[in-house]
Write an enzyme that holds these catalytic residues in place. Structure first.
Site, PDB file in Angstrom:
ATOM      1  N   HIS A  48       0.920  -1.156   0.099  1.00  0.00           N
ATOM      2  CA  HIS A  48      -0.157  -0.164  -0.068  1.00  0.00           C
ATOM      3  C   HIS A  48       0.834   1.177  -0.050  1.00  0.00           C
ATOM      4  O   HIS A  48       1.951   1.340   0.289  1.00  0.00           O
ATOM      5  CB  HIS A  48      -0.995   0.021   1.161  1.00  0.00           C
ATOM      6  CG  HIS A  48      -0.191   0.351   2.502  1.00  0.00           C
ATOM      7  ND1 HIS A  48      -0.028   1.472   2.899  1.00  0.00           N
ATOM      8  CD2 HIS A  48       0.269  -0.487   3.531  1.00  0.00           C
ATOM      9  CE1 HIS A  48       0.474   1.626   4.189  1.00  0.00           C
ATOM     10  NE2 HIS A  48       0.714   0.349   4.611  1.00  0.00           N
ATOM     11  N   CYS A  49       0.378   2.377  -0.522  1.00  0.00           N
ATOM     12  CA  CYS A  49       0.971   3.476  -0.239  1.00  0.00           C
ATOM     13  C   CYS A  49       0.178   4.483   0.521  1.00  0.00           C
ATOM     14  O   CYS A  49      -0.689   4.083   1.429  1.00  0.00           O
ATOM     15  CB  CYS A  49       0.987   4.374  -1.574  1.00  0.00           C
ATOM     16  SG  CYS A  49      -0.453   4.573  -2.517  1.00  0.00           S
ATOM     17  N   ALA A  50       0.134   6.001   0.423  1.00  0.00           N
ATOM     18  CA  ALA A  50      -0.549   6.727   1.356  1.00  0.00           C
ATOM     19  C   ALA A  50      -1.956   6.640   1.377  1.00  0.00           C
ATOM     20  O   ALA A  50      -2.722   6.708   2.322  1.00  0.00           O
ATOM     21  CB  ALA A  50      -0.081   8.062   1.127  1.00  0.00           C
ATOM     22  N   ARG A  97      -3.606   4.115  -1.290  1.00  0.00           N
ATOM     23  CA  ARG A  97      -4.199   3.021  -2.075  1.00  0.00           C
ATOM     24  C   ARG A  97      -3.620   1.597  -1.634  1.00  0.00           C
ATOM     25  O   ARG A  97      -2.469   1.660  -1.281  1.00  0.00           O
ATOM     26  CB  ARG A  97      -3.702   3.342  -3.642  1.00  0.00           C
ATOM     27  CG  ARG A  97      -4.331   4.311  -4.250  1.00  0.00           C
ATOM     28  CD  ARG A  97      -4.144   5.006  -5.645  1.00  0.00           C
ATOM     29  NE  ARG A  97      -2.849   5.932  -5.309  1.00  0.00           N
ATOM     30  CZ  ARG A  97      -2.006   6.132  -6.045  1.00  0.00           C
ATOM     31  NH1 ARG A  97      -1.863   5.784  -7.266  1.00  0.00           N
ATOM     32  NH2 ARG A  97      -1.250   7.161  -5.963  1.00  0.00           N
TER      33      ARG A  97
END
Length: 462
Positions: A25-27, A29
């Site tokens: 995951h990113c910030a 998504r």
């Protein structure tokens, strides 16, 4: 939000564990690499309560959940799926293996330029500020001491990243190609050696020195590579291949000095005699062709490029435009490409903004409004994938808005003093022409907003 429930529903709709390769995951998504896209019910994932958008990009299924919530959904997803946490590097490695050679090449360009963008942005911002101050001083709008240490030093700082750009590119390229970054930096230094004539003096002074190469076979111009991009990347790629080969064949006891010496000397000679002259010609031909398109009467070429910029973002090949920006900065002192990219981004923001204001559905509004603001800051993926492309017509309207803004930018010869920043903050790269930039800003957003409001969206659309 019930994080466990969201994770369970996502797990079910993407095809279960047998269709999952890795998860990260990113910030904002959840990023999933899946085995078979056809087994994933994308529409069902979009309709999960808590999911704000879904799109495929860079070989991943990217599910927009939101800041803070995505971490908790990810933790639950790992428990539900039985997967172990994957790092971004592992995800990138998995995705790269699935990509075509062309996509891998574009990704490599991104890997080279993304790390050095902060340096380019810093110099570009400062260059714009210094040019604006110089303009105001020369026209008696303000009175400041231009011989003060602050002013003199700031002027020196403003162009340093561009003067030594080949070294930055060479270091980053060696990292991307798996070579020794310090040897890469040496190749960059060779291309800027002070014994070579500065490339920026050739136009006024002509080539002063020629050198015979390959035992008198032909002569090359002893000119530096200030401002060039493609020759540097190719030279470092060659160096990395030589270095890796030498590591394999040179005995360990000699490797420490034979491999660096051989890598630098062989690459240096090839660069001066073949790689440099050939790829300078290719790079200049590309830049001249793009400039010819931008200079077409009435901004026709820029209209076309502004319209097709967003589709290249969808295709994931937009990192290649950094080469154009940097090349134009070196050749013209400004980049005429960045304002076109900025217009395209603002167009997508205007389209998403129209969707946010027109819809009566809370979920779409909560997704469209922040996506529109993000696009106006230069980050268009949430607006494109989460809103506009989802309903398609807003995406087309955003492209038309961007095309109209790009056409205006071309007509008024709008140029930026740096790269890496578009949207609202892009004006800091256009401080000598702020009115033209703001007009382009309004045209791009306004056209996209109006078209989307009138023709591009209603709540009955699927």
């Amino acid at each position: 939000m019930d994080y466990r429930k969201v994770a369970e529903e996502v797990f079910e709709k993407v095809g279960g564990k047998e269709n999952l390769i890795s998860a990260a995951h990113c910030a904002t998504r959840l990023r999933l690499v899946i085995a078979d896209n056809d087994k994933c019910d994308k529409e069902a994932v979009e309709n999960i309560d808590g999911v704000k958008g879904v799109f495929f990009a860079s070989g991943q299924l990217q599910i927009i959940i939101g800041t803070g919530a995505v971490n908790k959904v990810y933790d639950e997803f790992l428990k539900v799926s039985g997967l172990s946490a994957a790092s971004k590097a592992e995800i990138k490695q998995t995705v790269t293996a699935q990509q075509s050679p062309f996509r891998r090449a574009i990704k490599t360009l991104g890997d080279i330029f993304v790390p050095i963008i902060p340096a380019i942005v810093a110099s570009g911002f400062l260059m714009g500020i210094m040019e604006a101050l110089n303009f105001m001083v020369n026209n008696n709008f303000i009175a400041i001491e231009t011989t003060s240490s602050v002013y003199v030093f700031a002027k020196l700082f403003s162009n340093v990243a561009y003067i030594f750009l080949p070294i930055l590119i060479a270091y980053s390229a060696a990292n991307a190609f798996g070579g020794n970054p310090y040897l890469g930096a040496v190749i960059g230094m060779l291309m800027l050696h002070p014994d070579l004539q500065n490339a920026w003096t050739v136009a006024t002074e002509g080539v002063k020195v020629h050198q015979s190469v390959w035992f008198g076979l032909y002569e090359i111009d002893m000119v530096g590579y200030q401002g060039h991009v493609i020759p540097v990347i190719i030279a470092v790629w060659v160096m990395c291949q030589i270095e890796k080969k030498l590591h394999q064949i040179v005995p360990e006891m000699f490797d420490l000095f034979v491999t660096p010496l051989g890598s630098v000397f062989i690459t240096g000679y090839l660069t001066y005699s073949i790689i440099g002259p050939l790829f300078v010609f290719i790079e200049n031909s590309i830049l001249n062709g793009i400039q010819w398109l931008i200079a077409l009467p009435f901004g026709i070429g820029s209209f076309v490029m502004g319209a097709f910029y967003a589709p290249t973002v969808v295709a994931g090949v937009h990192h290649m435009y950094t080469v154009i920006d940097i090349g134009q900065l070196a050749q013209f002192g400004v980049t005429y490409w960045l304002p076109l990219a900025s217009a395209a981004n603002l167009g997508q923001g205007g389209a998403a903004l129209a969707v946010a204001f027109k819809t009566k559905k809370a979920k779409i509004k909560s997704m469209a409004l922040p996506s529109a603001l993000s696009a106006c800051m230069g980050i268009t993926e949430p607006a494109i994938f989460g809103v506009n492309l989802r309903y398609f017509k807003p995406f087309v309207c955003g492209c038309l808005g961007g095309a109209t803004g790009a056409m205006f930018a071309s007509i008024v010869h709008l140029g930026a003093t740096g790269t890496g920043v578009t949207g609202i903050f892009g004006i800091l790269l256009c401080l000598t022409t702020p009115i033209q930039y703001m007009t382009m800003f309004v045209i791009s957003i306004g056209t996209a907003f109006a078209l989307t409001w009138l023709f591009g969206y209603n709540d009955e659309m699927n």
